[in-house]
Design a protein around this motif. Structure first.
Motif, short mmCIF file in Angstrom:
data_model
loop_
_atom_site.label_atom_id
_atom_site.label_comp_id
_atom_site.label_asym_id
_atom_site.label_seq_id
_atom_site.Cartn_x
_atom_site.Cartn_y
_atom_site.Cartn_z
N UNK A 147 14.28 17.40 11.89
CA UNK A 147 13.89 16.29 12.76
C UNK A 147 15.04 15.40 13.15
N UNK A 148 16.23 15.98 13.33
CA UNK A 148 17.41 15.17 13.63
C UNK A 148 17.27 14.44 14.96
N UNK A 149 16.80 15.15 15.98
CA UNK A 149 16.66 14.51 17.29
C UNK A 149 15.66 13.36 17.24
N UNK A 150 14.55 13.55 16.52
CA UNK A 150 13.58 12.48 16.38
C UNK A 150 14.16 11.28 15.66
N UNK A 151 14.99 11.54 14.64
CA UNK A 151 15.63 10.44 13.92
C UNK A 151 16.61 9.70 14.83
N UNK A 152 17.31 10.42 15.70
CA UNK A 152 18.24 9.78 16.63
C UNK A 152 17.48 8.89 17.62
N UNK A 153 16.35 9.38 18.11
CA UNK A 153 15.55 8.57 19.04
C UNK A 153 15.08 7.28 18.36
N UNK A 154 14.60 7.42 17.12
CA UNK A 154 14.12 6.24 16.39
C UNK A 154 15.25 5.28 16.10
N UNK A 155 16.40 5.82 15.76
CA UNK A 155 17.57 5.00 15.44
C UNK A 155 18.03 4.21 16.67
N UNK A 156 18.03 4.88 17.84
CA UNK A 156 18.51 4.23 19.05
C UNK A 156 17.56 3.13 19.52
N UNK A 157 16.27 3.27 19.22
CA UNK A 157 15.28 2.31 19.70
C UNK A 157 14.81 1.35 18.61
N UNK A 158 15.28 1.57 17.37
CA UNK A 158 14.73 0.85 16.24
C UNK A 158 15.29 -0.55 16.06
#
Length: 382
Positions: A147-158
């Motif tokens: 789930x690396x891409x999902x983690x990146x999305x969450x990190x960028x918007x978190x």
């Protein structure tokens, strides 16, 4: 080298350019004599993959820092506040097939009981991690492998990110999205499916591949009898230089003044390292090239993107914690920002027979517990 000089980012002193070559081909004009008609070809013309044009650069985005090296690899780091030991690293090689890697590390609270599962929490959602091979007993390092891409999305918007393990450590997300967007731009990924943050429908084949690395060939090894880092004395011609005499006076303590180093580089050239001051965990040497017996000394030139050659306070021939290895014909330096060596600059130069050429440089401007082998590599060669 002072850490505050590092925290300003990496000055630019090396530019790596690679040309995009697109070869077109076509049949020569047919002969004038009649010939049977040929079927039209449906194959697309061969097009060479675009080559990345990039220069080493580091930029700061609020609480995040991003670096791209001359080989096209880029890193983004987020840090715990106020010099706490906690960090998150996102790394991505160039090219359309490269996959992002998320590592993170911290120092557990010594009073923490037990070892909880290692992972990241972003806005309350957990992202489990595996223990990375880079870990050690005192400082675990986690890696997000699913789930690396999902983690990146969450990190960028978190808004809130926390490292969880035996204890917890918050890492700021202020600037994370901007750092990832900068990497997408530097690597030519914008609006492609390969982008870290701004994905789109542009073909992945348009993402440039890694540029060729500069090639450095060390000079042949030579006999080192009588040279080394033990029981060496500064030759008279070298000692007569005013700045050398001042250095030796500044290094009057035996523990420092005895740190004279020497090497034979070839039949006509010697290398001498003169101690020039020391602190709790850093020793400075100034390096000189001389003829046989130390005659005709001149400062060695140690150019880099950080440290020697870029800091107006330090001479171009100075290193911190420097040493010469005659087996590899390389001179190395490791300027520590603090005693545990989790920040500073590490550099290597190769003796080519004409001079010293920078072959690798890593810089970490934040003291947050990042091991030196995980620092971003601003410059490397073949």
């Amino acid at each position: 080298m002072k850490l505050n000089a590092l925290s300003r980012g990496v000055p630019l002193s090396a530019v790596v350019l690679a040309a995009l070559a697109i070869a077109g081909c076509g049949d020569k004009d047919a002969a004038e004599t009649p010939a049977a008609p040929k079927a039209a070809s449906t194959a697309a013309p061969a097009v060479a993959a675009p080559v990345l044009q990039i220069r080493p650069e580091t930029k700061t985005f609020r609480d995040w820092r991003a670096t791209c090296g001359n080989d096209g690899t880029c890193w983004a780091f987020g840090f715990a506040p106020e010099f706490a030991a906690g960090w998150v690293r996102i790394a991505l090689a160039p090219g359309p097939d490269a996959q992002p890697q998320i590592l993170f590390g911290y120092w557990p609270d010594g009073d923490a009981k037990g070892a909880n599962p290692l992972g990241l929490t972003i806005d309350g959602r957990a992202y489990p991690a595996a223990l990375s091979e880079a870990s050690n007993a005192d400082a675990p390092i986690g890696e997000i492998r699913t789930g690396v891409r999902g983690a990146l999305d969450a990190l960028a918007q978190g808004k809130v990110m926390t490292i969880r393990g035996a204890s917890t450590q918050e890492v700021s997300l202020h600037g994370a999205a901007a750092a990832l967007l900068w990497i997408d731009e530097k690597q030519g990924r914008l609006d492609t499916p390969t982008a870290l943050i701004r994905r789109g429908s542009r073909p992945a084949a348009l993402v440039p591949v890694a540029p060729p690395l500069p090639t450095v060939t060390p000079a042949p090894a030579v006999d080192q009898s009588g040279f080394g880092d033990q029981n060496q004395r500064v030759p008279a011609a070298l000692r007569a230089r005013t700045e050398v005499g001042n250095c030796l006076k500044a290094s009057a303590m035996p523990a420092v003044s005895d740190m004279v180093m020497s090497a034979r580089l070839d039949a006509r050239t010697e290398l001498w390292g003169v101690p020039c001051g020391a602190g709790a965990y850093n020793v400075t040497h100034n390096w000189y090239l001389t003829g046989p017996g130390g005659r005709d000394p001149r400062p060695a030139i140690l150019a880099g993107t950080e440290g020697p050659g870029s800091d107006p306070v330090m001479p171009d021939n100075a290193t911190v914690n420097g040493a010469y290895d005659p087996k590899t014909r390389t001179l190395s330096a490791f300027a520590k920002g603090r005693g545990i060596g989790d920040c500073g600059a590490a550099q290597t130069w190769a003796w080519t027979g004409q001079g010293f050429t920078l072959t690798q440089e890593s810089v970490m401007g934040e003291c947050a517990g990042v091991p030196s082998d995980l620092w971003p590599v601003a410059w490397r060669t073949r």
